[in-house]
Design an enzyme around this catalytic site. Structure first.
Site, short mmCIF file in Angstrom:
data_model
loop_
_atom_site.label_atom_id
_atom_site.label_comp_id
_atom_site.label_asym_id
_atom_site.label_seq_id
_atom_site.Cartn_x
_atom_site.Cartn_y
_atom_site.Cartn_z
N ASP A 204 22.69 123.37 37.46
CA ASP A 204 21.40 123.51 36.78
C ASP A 204 21.09 122.39 35.79
OD1 ASP A 204 20.30 126.16 37.70
OD2 ASP A 204 22.25 126.85 36.97
N ASP B 83 16.34 122.81 28.89
CA ASP B 83 17.04 123.95 28.31
C ASP B 83 18.07 123.55 27.27
OD1 ASP B 83 15.67 125.90 29.75
OD2 ASP B 83 16.98 125.67 31.47
N ARG C 264 26.51 127.28 31.81
CA ARG C 264 25.58 126.19 31.51
C ARG C 264 25.84 125.56 30.14
NH1 ARG C 264 19.42 126.60 32.71
NH2 ARG C 264 19.82 124.37 32.47
N ARG D 43 17.85 135.01 28.60
CA ARG D 43 18.65 133.84 28.23
C ARG D 43 18.63 133.56 26.72
NH1 ARG D 43 19.62 130.60 32.74
NH2 ARG D 43 19.77 131.97 34.55
N HIS E 245 12.06 132.23 31.92
CA HIS E 245 11.81 131.66 30.59
C HIS E 245 10.34 131.82 30.21
CE1 HIS E 245 15.42 128.82 31.34
NE2 HIS E 245 15.78 129.67 30.39
N CYS F 22 10.60 121.98 32.88
CA CYS F 22 12.07 122.11 32.88
C CYS F 22 12.79 120.78 33.08
CB CYS F 22 12.52 123.05 34.00
SG CYS F 22 11.81 124.69 33.96
#
Length: 403
Positions: free
Chosen positions: A211, A217, A236, A282, A312, A397
């Site tokens: 990812d 993020d 992550r 998250r 998100h 993103c």
């Protein structure tokens, strides 16, 4: 802001000179060691590489000038090509100046040197071009920008990992991801940013972190402060290391979300001095509390928003330059919560990257939304990111914008 030619010239020359000189010295040292530390080896090898190093400076400068040092793999290619050409030209010139004819036998001999002296030089040059050269070029490019926040328009990006298709999914079913197409789409995304006045900086490649391409993020930018996030999933959390290093290189002040808080950049939407933060799967309450404590002294007001229908917050909504919130009714928990809410006809149309006061970047999967925004006077730059959308990604993103 587009990087000035003066800065490009200076950065390219500094990187080229450093790589060539260090390669020269490293190659000398390697043969000095291989010859049992015989002092005479140093002068002989240095003389052999002299012209090759001069040619290397020129060729690396040209490669850097056209952007070869922006990515590690293009830097390696530039290093290999430079090494081969520079060694052939340098060795050939040394041979001619030594009184030898440049005939077939001599040319054959020159090619043979790639199994020894010149081969070592090429390998060292390629490695240093992709490491030291690339680091110096990128830091030099960013130096003045970091000193002048008014001029800064940098987008941090990260190449897709080799195992991109294994990325985590929460709200969509897994479908086949074409990783080669994803690489092409990522190049198109980066190109679109650059064509619209943004300088891109690559965060270190993380080939085993599926990812990691969703670099947004990892950082939340609040002016000159970069908040290093803490992912909601353990797998992550290592992604932030490279992002923090790049943020430091840009001269940004570093803050962190600490355990037990979790917060991902995709859950943070800034609209003026208001920072909407998604309370999602998250991002937890402690992460929001910590961000509020960091943001308040910087003049930002944090507002928590429930996110239950998507991964998100910014996969449910983003904002236009005038503050209008774009969202799809099926994704937003309570549209009435937001002032100036505009419902868009396509789910893929909720995400826009603001490129300027009049220009936004969005997915080509939302043509009706693009038409809607154009009717409101915006210029829309469309990019195909279909493979990333299969992984719950969107245009926001894939980058962190530093203004």
């Amino acid at each position: 802001m587009t990087v000035s030619w003066g800065r490009r010239l200076a950065s390219s020359f500094l990187a080229a000179l450093t790589v060539a000189v260090v390669t020269h010295a490293a190659s000398m040292f390697l043969f000095f060691v291989s010859q049992q530390y015989q002092a005479a080896t140093l002068s002989q090898v240095s003389e052999f590489y002299f012209f090759a190093t001069l040619f290397s400076v020129v060729l690396l400068f040209v490669f850097a000038l056209v952007g070869a040092f922006r990515r590690w793999y293009t830097a390696i290619i530039a290093g290999v090509v430079t090494g081969i050409i520079a060694c052939l030209a340098g060795s050939g010139l040394t041979t001619v100046l030594g009184g030898f004819a440049l005939d077939a036998a001599t040319i054959s001999f020159l090619w043979g040197t790639f199994l020894s002296l010149n081969g070592v030089y090429v390998i060292v040059l390629a490695i240093l071009a992709a490491t030291i050269g690339r680091a110096i070029y990128n830091r030099a490019i960013a130096f003045r920008t970091a000193q002048n926040p008014i001029e800064r328009r940098i987008a941090l990006v990260r190449m897709p990992a080799g195992n991109l298709a294994d990325g985590q999914l929460t709200h969509v079913e897994r479908t086949t991801v074409d990783t080669e197409l994803a690489d092409t789409q990522w190049d198109g995304y980066v190109s679109a940013l650059e064509k619209n006045g943004w300088t891109t900086r690559e965060v270190g490649f993380a080939d085993t972190m599926a990812d990691s391409v969703f670099v947004e993020d990892t950082l939340v930018l609040l002016g000159d402060t970069a908040v290093v996030t803490r992912a909601g999933t353990e797998s992550r959390r290592a992604e932030t290391d490279g992002a923090e290093e790049t943020a430091r290189d840009l001269g940004l002040h570093i803050e962190r979300i600490m355990s037990p808080g979790t917060l991902e950049g995709g859950d943070v939407l800034k609209v003026g001095s208001t920072v909407y933060v998604g309370r999602s799967s998250r991002t937890n309450a402690e992460g929001i509390r910590q961000l509020r404590a960091i943001a308040a002294p910087l003049g930002y007001h944090v507002v928590a928003v429930p996110v239950t229908r998507a991964l998100h917050l910014k996969t449910t909504m983003t904002a236009l330059p005038d503050g209008t919130i774009l969202g799809h009714p099926d994704l937003v928990d309570d549209p009435a919560f937001f002032p100036h809410f505009l419902a868009v006809p396509e789910r893929e149309g909720v995400a826009v990257v603001v490129l300027s006061e009049n220009t936004v970047l969005m997915s080509s999967s939302a043509p009706a939304t693009a038409a809607l925004l154009e009717d409101r006077g915006y210029t829309v730059v469309s990019v195909d990111i279909s493979e990333f959308e299969k992984l719950e990604g969107c245009v926001t993103c894939l980058s962190v914008r530093v203004r």
